[in-house]
Design a protein around this motif. Sequence first.
Motif, PDB file in Angstrom:
ATOM      1  N   MET A   1     -94.677  57.597 -47.510  1.00  0.00           N
ATOM      2  CA  MET A   1     -94.285  58.010 -46.167  1.00  0.00           C
ATOM      3  C   MET A   1     -93.678  56.803 -45.440  1.00  0.00           C
ATOM      4  N   THR A   2     -92.508  56.978 -44.849  1.00  0.00           N
ATOM      5  CA  THR A   2     -91.862  55.898 -44.100  1.00  0.00           C
ATOM      6  C   THR A   2     -92.506  55.773 -42.728  1.00  0.00           C
ATOM      7  N   ARG A   3     -92.197  54.667 -42.062  1.00  0.00           N
ATOM      8  CA  ARG A   3     -92.748  54.490 -40.713  1.00  0.00           C
ATOM      9  C   ARG A   3     -92.297  55.602 -39.781  1.00  0.00           C
ATOM     10  N   MET A   4     -91.061  56.026 -39.899  1.00  0.00           N
ATOM     11  CA  MET A   4     -90.577  57.082 -39.017  1.00  0.00           C
ATOM     12  C   MET A   4     -91.324  58.385 -39.269  1.00  0.00           C
ATOM     13  N   GLU A   5     -91.637  58.685 -40.510  1.00  0.00           N
ATOM     14  CA  GLU A   5     -92.339  59.915 -40.825  1.00  0.00           C
ATOM     15  C   GLU A   5     -93.764  59.915 -40.281  1.00  0.00           C
ATOM     16  N   SER A   6     -94.318  58.744 -40.041  1.00  0.00           N
ATOM     17  CA  SER A   6     -95.687  58.672 -39.539  1.00  0.00           C
ATOM     18  C   SER A   6     -95.728  58.622 -38.011  1.00  0.00           C
ATOM     19  N   ARG A   7     -94.586  58.686 -37.361  1.00  0.00           N
ATOM     20  CA  ARG A   7     -94.528  58.612 -35.905  1.00  0.00           C
ATOM     21  C   ARG A   7     -93.998  59.907 -35.324  1.00  0.00           C
ATOM     22  N   ARG A   8     -94.552  60.286 -34.183  1.00  0.00           N
ATOM     23  CA  ARG A   8     -94.114  61.497 -33.474  1.00  0.00           C
ATOM     24  C   ARG A   8     -92.840  61.229 -32.672  1.00  0.00           C
ATOM     25  N   TYR A   9     -92.700  60.006 -32.141  1.00  0.00           N
ATOM     26  CA  TYR A   9     -91.580  59.659 -31.269  1.00  0.00           C
ATOM     27  C   TYR A   9     -90.918  58.374 -31.749  1.00  0.00           C
ATOM     28  N   SER A  10     -89.642  58.239 -31.413  1.00  0.00           N
ATOM     29  CA  SER A  10     -88.967  56.949 -31.569  1.00  0.00           C
ATOM     30  C   SER A  10     -88.067  56.744 -30.360  1.00  0.00           C
ATOM     31  N   ILE A  11     -88.031  55.516 -29.902  1.00  0.00           N
ATOM     32  CA  ILE A  11     -87.221  55.130 -28.743  1.00  0.00           C
ATOM     33  C   ILE A  11     -86.144  54.182 -29.243  1.00  0.00           C
ATOM     34  N   HIS A  12     -84.910  54.467 -28.867  1.00  0.00           N
ATOM     35  CA  HIS A  12     -83.781  53.668 -29.328  1.00  0.00           C
ATOM     36  C   HIS A  12     -83.021  53.163 -28.101  1.00  0.00           C
ATOM     37  N   ASP A  13     -83.124  51.865 -27.829  1.00  0.00           N
ATOM     38  CA  ASP A  13     -82.481  51.261 -26.666  1.00  0.00           C
ATOM     39  C   ASP A  13     -81.182  50.614 -27.122  1.00  0.00           C
ATOM     40  N   MET A  14     -80.074  51.218 -26.759  1.00  0.00           N
ATOM     41  CA  MET A  14     -78.763  50.736 -27.183  1.00  0.00           C
ATOM     42  C   MET A  14     -78.221  49.630 -26.279  1.00  0.00           C
ATOM     43  N   GLY A  40     -80.921  61.899 -38.146  1.00  0.00           N
ATOM     44  CA  GLY A  40     -80.907  62.567 -39.441  1.00  0.00           C
ATOM     45  C   GLY A  40     -82.277  63.091 -39.825  1.00  0.00           C
ATOM     46  N   TYR A  41     -83.290  62.285 -39.595  1.00  0.00           N
ATOM     47  CA  TYR A  41     -84.659  62.703 -39.917  1.00  0.00           C
ATOM     48  C   TYR A  41     -85.057  63.918 -39.083  1.00  0.00           C
ATOM     49  N   HIS A  42     -84.764  63.863 -37.786  1.00  0.00           N
ATOM     50  CA  HIS A  42     -85.083  64.973 -36.880  1.00  0.00           C
ATOM     51  C   HIS A  42     -84.345  66.247 -37.310  1.00  0.00           C
ATOM     52  N   THR A  43     -83.086  66.106 -37.653  1.00  0.00           N
ATOM     53  CA  THR A  43     -82.275  67.254 -38.053  1.00  0.00           C
ATOM     54  C   THR A  43     -82.817  67.884 -39.330  1.00  0.00           C
ATOM     55  N   ARG A  44     -83.308  67.052 -40.229  1.00  0.00           N
ATOM     56  CA  ARG A  44     -83.850  67.529 -41.500  1.00  0.00           C
ATOM     57  C   ARG A  44     -85.181  68.244 -41.316  1.00  0.00           C
ATOM     58  N   ARG A  45     -85.929  67.901 -40.264  1.00  0.00           N
ATOM     59  CA  ARG A  45     -87.257  68.484 -40.026  1.00  0.00           C
ATOM     60  C   ARG A  45     -87.115  69.729 -39.166  1.00  0.00           C
ATOM     61  N   ALA A  46     -87.240  70.880 -39.738  1.00  0.00           N
ATOM     62  CA  ALA A  46     -87.043  72.143 -39.015  1.00  0.00           C
ATOM     63  C   ALA A  46     -88.112  72.381 -37.956  1.00  0.00           C
ATOM     64  N   ASN A  47     -89.294  71.803 -38.124  1.00  0.00           N
ATOM     65  CA  ASN A  47     -90.364  72.089 -37.168  1.00  0.00           C
ATOM     66  C   ASN A  47     -90.482  71.030 -36.067  1.00  0.00           C
ATOM     67  N   ASN A  48     -89.489  70.201 -35.905  1.00  0.00           N
ATOM     68  CA  ASN A  48     -89.431  69.213 -34.818  1.00  0.00           C
ATOM     69  C   ASN A  48     -90.672  68.326 -34.755  1.00  0.00           C
ATOM     70  N   GLU A  49     -91.065  67.771 -35.876  1.00  0.00           N
ATOM     71  CA  GLU A  49     -92.213  66.865 -35.919  1.00  0.00           C
ATOM     72  C   GLU A  49     -91.892  65.483 -35.362  1.00  0.00           C
ATOM     73  N   HIS A  50     -90.621  65.241 -35.096  1.00  0.00           N
ATOM     74  CA  HIS A  50     -90.211  63.926 -34.604  1.00  0.00           C
ATOM     75  C   HIS A  50     -89.249  64.113 -33.435  1.00  0.00           C
ATOM     76  N   THR A  51     -89.477  63.374 -32.360  1.00  0.00           N
ATOM     77  CA  THR A  51     -88.607  63.409 -31.191  1.00  0.00           C
ATOM     78  C   THR A  51     -88.060  62.016 -30.960  1.00  0.00           C
ATOM     79  N   TRP A  52     -86.779  61.912 -30.721  1.00  0.00           N
ATOM     80  CA  TRP A  52     -86.159  60.615 -30.481  1.00  0.00           C
ATOM     81  C   TRP A  52     -85.550  60.585 -29.083  1.00  0.00           C
TER      82      TRP A  52
END
Length: 150
Positions: A1-14, A40-52
Motif C-alpha cells: 500500500m502506498t502512502r497515498m492509499e493509506s490517507r483519506r486526504y491530500s493537500i497540494h500547495d502549488m 489519478g488515484y482519486h479518479t481510479r477509486r470509484a468509491n471516493n476513498e481519497h479527497t484531494w
Amino acid sequence: MTRMESRRYSIHDMSRVQLDRRTPPTPPFNMPFELGLAVGYHTRRANNEHTWFVFETKPWRLQKSVSDLNGTDVYTHGATPAGVFRELLSAFLRHHHQPAVRQMTVIFEALSKNLRPILRETGGASPFETSVFRRLSVYASALADELVKR
C-alpha cells in the motif's frame, strides 16, 4: 500500500512552484506531479476513498498553469498564515468543534515561539524530524484542547 492509499486526504500547495535562481531557471515540478498522482488515484477509486485539495497563493494562477484542472475548487490563501487557516477551514468543513482562524493563529504563534526551545531539547535541526514534529504535534493538540475549553 502506498502512502497515498493509506490517507483519506491530500493537500497540494502549488504556491511554491516558482522559477529558481540557478541556471537554467527551472520550477520544481514535484508538487504538480504529486497532484497529478492524487487526481489519478482519486479518479481510479470509484468509491471516493481519497479527497484531494489544491491550495495556491494567487487567484487564477492554477487555471493558467494547469488548465486541465479548470473547474476544480482552488483554495487561495494569499501566502499568509491567516489565509492558510481560513482556506483549511473552508476545505475541512466540520459540523462540530470547528476552530476559528484566531484559535489557529494562537496555536501557530505559540508553536513558532517555542520551536527553538523544542529544537534545543530534542537536539533536532528541523521541525520535520520525527521527534521534533511529534513534540510540536503534542503541544499543538494540548493548546487546541485548552482553547476549546474556553
